[in-house]
Design a protein around this motif. Sequence first.
Motif, PDB file in Angstrom:
ATOM      1  N   LYS A 151       0.943  -1.200  -0.079  1.00 31.14           N
ATOM      2  CA  LYS A 151      -0.103  -0.146   0.123  1.00 31.14           C
ATOM      3  C   LYS A 151       0.857   1.043   0.013  1.00 31.14           C
ATOM      4  O   LYS A 151       2.092   1.006   0.403  1.00 31.14           O
ATOM      5  N   THR A 152       0.303   2.508  -0.387  1.00 34.38           N
ATOM      6  CA  THR A 152       1.062   3.677  -0.365  1.00 34.38           C
ATOM      7  C   THR A 152       1.865   3.856   1.114  1.00 34.38           C
ATOM      8  O   THR A 152       1.111   3.679   2.163  1.00 34.38           O
ATOM      9  N   CYS A 153       2.976   4.191   0.823  1.00 30.61           N
ATOM     10  CA  CYS A 153       3.586   4.507   2.267  1.00 30.61           C
ATOM     11  C   CYS A 153       4.843   5.320   2.086  1.00 30.61           C
ATOM     12  O   CYS A 153       5.316   5.224   0.699  1.00 30.61           O
ATOM     13  N   VAL A 154       5.534   5.606   3.216  1.00 28.96           N
ATOM     14  CA  VAL A 154       6.821   6.016   3.021  1.00 28.96           C
ATOM     15  C   VAL A 154       7.817   4.848   3.447  1.00 28.96           C
ATOM     16  O   VAL A 154       7.660   4.501   4.585  1.00 28.96           O
ATOM     17  N   GLU A 164       2.694   3.986   7.084  1.00 30.94           N
ATOM     18  CA  GLU A 164       1.412   3.916   6.266  1.00 30.94           C
ATOM     19  C   GLU A 164       1.069   5.396   5.880  1.00 30.94           C
ATOM     20  O   GLU A 164       0.912   6.107   7.008  1.00 30.94           O
ATOM     21  N   LEU A 165       0.347   5.489   4.743  1.00 24.59           N
ATOM     22  CA  LEU A 165      -0.141   6.802   4.313  1.00 24.59           C
ATOM     23  C   LEU A 165      -1.656   6.557   3.844  1.00 24.59           C
ATOM     24  O   LEU A 165      -2.064   5.606   3.265  1.00 24.59           O
ATOM     25  N   PRO A 166      -2.186   7.818   3.695  1.00 21.28           N
ATOM     26  CA  PRO A 166      -3.654   7.724   3.209  1.00 21.28           C
ATOM     27  C   PRO A 166      -3.495   7.086   1.750  1.00 21.28           C
ATOM     28  O   PRO A 166      -2.434   7.641   1.051  1.00 21.28           O
ATOM     29  N   ASP A 167      -4.456   6.597   1.218  1.00 23.48           N
ATOM     30  CA  ASP A 167      -4.250   6.172  -0.276  1.00 23.48           C
ATOM     31  C   ASP A 167      -4.121   7.494  -1.226  1.00 23.48           C
ATOM     32  O   ASP A 167      -4.859   8.293  -0.897  1.00 23.48           O
ATOM     33  N   GLY A 204       3.595  13.921   5.978  1.00 26.20           N
ATOM     34  CA  GLY A 204       2.740  12.546   6.282  1.00 26.20           C
ATOM     35  C   GLY A 204       1.325  12.324   5.844  1.00 26.20           C
ATOM     36  O   GLY A 204       1.199  11.558   4.969  1.00 26.20           O
ATOM     37  N   LYS A 205       0.399  13.046   6.309  1.00 25.34           N
ATOM     38  CA  LYS A 205      -0.870  12.680   6.083  1.00 25.34           C
ATOM     39  C   LYS A 205      -1.874  13.408   5.143  1.00 25.34           C
ATOM     40  O   LYS A 205      -2.835  13.627   5.084  1.00 25.34           O
ATOM     41  N   GLN A 206      -0.980  13.616   4.028  1.00 22.89           N
ATOM     42  CA  GLN A 206      -1.438  14.703   2.810  1.00 22.89           C
ATOM     43  C   GLN A 206      -2.470  13.848   2.349  1.00 22.89           C
ATOM     44  O   GLN A 206      -2.083  12.567   1.922  1.00 22.89           O
TER      45      GLN A 206
END
Length: 309
Positions: A151-154, A164-167, A204-206
């Motif tokens: 999944k989308t992540c840094v 983990e980040l928002p999709d 982070g949570k953009q």
Amino acid sequence: MSATYRQQAPAKVNLFLHVTGKRDDGYHLLESLVCFTATGDVLSGELRDDDQITLSITGPMAAPLAQNDINENLVMQAAKLLQDTCAPKQGADLILDKRLPIASGIGGGSADAAAAIRLLCEMWKLDLDAHTLSRIALSLGADVPVCLHGKTCVMSGIGEEITELPDLPPVPIVLINPGKAVSTPEIFKARADEGFSPTGAWQGKQKFQSAASLADALSECGNDLTLPATGILPEICDVLNALAREDGCLLARMSGSGATCFGIYDTTSQAERAAHAIATQNPDWWISPTHILSEKTREQAEIGAAFPD
């Protein structure tokens, strides 16, 4: 008849990649925003009554792997490691449908290894904790943990630290590889005298509502491996230029250590037109118009037996 199990191995894209340091043991520290696409390999398998593991490789990108020892393939290595760790009572006949180019900066082998871990945990009914799975994945390669996450992540550290980040939205994206592999160790060696990027480049949570807003945020970052990679393989510049000059391209960048590059486009139709136009001029390049996987599109992909052609 034995049931057939399937797992997808989606292409990994490093939307940016910063080299932030180097450990005493020689491993480089990275920081990268990673997403996955609706293009990828597919791994399938059937249970065996004995403890043997077999692997067959098919698909348009199978030929480059045919000359290699099958036991060196990361799918086999992942399977053997799981077998040694968990001692399942059954084996597996595995088939890898190889669609991604090898040694191309989009995690093909790592994605395959991660798919093998997921597939065999399902087939053999293994209940492994997150720490054990992470340890197994990292032992197979720096990109395997992030591909197992899927999944989308840094990704940071040497690949083991995942935030983990928002999709991201299902942004249209075109992947292109010029048909030549580049050596990751050679690229890191070529940038030996360059400095390191600061950490914390990504807020982070953009959340993003469009391809344009994502591309605008990514413009503040880059890929620290592009310059040494293009010095080794100048064709990467040709790919980047081909992507950038097509109508609707918002960002063109190399993924990972190359040589695959990606272009983010405003609309699906623009991405498909760009892919067609570039393919007409460069018939020997591997070109895939696709999109970034989000939770919704990931679920839709999992319903099917394989990625769309």
